[in-house]
Design a protein around this motif. Structure first.
Motif: not given
Length: 242
Positions: A204-210, A223-230, A233-242
């Motif tokens: 689950q890749c999320c744009i923020s901690t909330a 659960v992966m969280v983007a480093s900043s709310p955009n 950054a969300l797609l970068a979190a996706l790349d790290r998760s899979i």
């Protein structure tokens, strides 16, 4: 294998294009539906600037503001995505906080404090449900804000049949979440479709901690969280998760 995009239309289309550019397949399953709320008469009386905390707000008023004097006022946007939507709607003076609502509040305060004369109230073009009370926060800084609801997001009851079949077949490897409200709507729809366990077993890749908190409380383990709310950054979190 595909990435499930729960984002509402039309943003879901741009996200799908971004995923395909990264060599990934996208499966669209918007869990919120956009509805415009007409502006009331006299909504713009004596306002000095405009606030938007979502790209949906400029979209909602675009057809209602053709040639309107409001388009000449400064507009403060929460981020570049909403700023771009405001420019498309015809606003000429757009300032972007390039962050979240807290960053927008600080941008407004900093911008208005540079002016010696007291300015009139600000107009917040808002959704029916907001994540935080920007009107009260700016009011505490001595800045009056008038809020006008211009759109609502309605949760869907079920996920598309294609998405349910993909979960059942193990063909989805991650889900993208852009707001706490859409994450909640996704969970409710997944439960109604009887696929909650499958849906929460993948990344689950999320744009923020909330947003992430909603998924963690529901039992999601990855659960992966983007480093900043955009989105970048969300797609970068996706790349790290899979």
């Amino acid at each position: 294998m595909a990435i499930l995009v729960t984002r509402p239309y039309p943003d879901s289309e741009s996200t799908a294009a971004a995923l395909r550019a990264r060599g990934r397949d996208a499966l669209l399953a918007p869990v919120l539906r956009f509805e415009t709320v007409p502006l009331p008469a006299g909504f713009d009386a004596d306002v000095a600037a405009v606030l938007v905390t979502s790209a949906n707000a400029p979209r909602a008023v675009e057809s209602q503001l053709k040639g309107h004097a409001l388009l000449k006022l400064p507009l403060f946007a929460v981020g570049e995505h909403s700023a771009a939507a405001a420019r498309r709607a015809g606003f000429a003076k757009v300032l972007s906080a390039d962050g979240d609502a807290a960053a927008l509040r600080e941008l407004v305060v900093a911008s208005l404090r540079t002016r010696r004369a007291k300015v009139g109230p600000l107009l917040h073009l808002a959704g029916e449900i907001t994540a935080r009370d920007l009107t009260a926060e700016l009011g505490a800084q001595g800045i009056e804000v008038i809020s006008r609801i211009v759109y609502r997001m309605v949760a869907v009851d079920r996920l598309p049949g294609e998405a349910c079949a993909a979960f059942a077949g193990g063909r989805i490897e991650a889900v993208l979440h852009y707001s706490a409200r859409s994450a909640q709507a996704f969970l409710h729809a997944a439960r109604a479709d009887g696929i909650e366990i499958s849906a929460l077993s993948i990344a689950q890749c999320c744009i923020s901690t909330a947003v992430a908190q909603v998924l963690r409380e529901a039992g999601a383990a990855r659960v992966m969280v983007a480093s900043s709310p955009n989105e970048n950054a969300l797609l970068a979190a996706l790349d790290r998760s899979i």
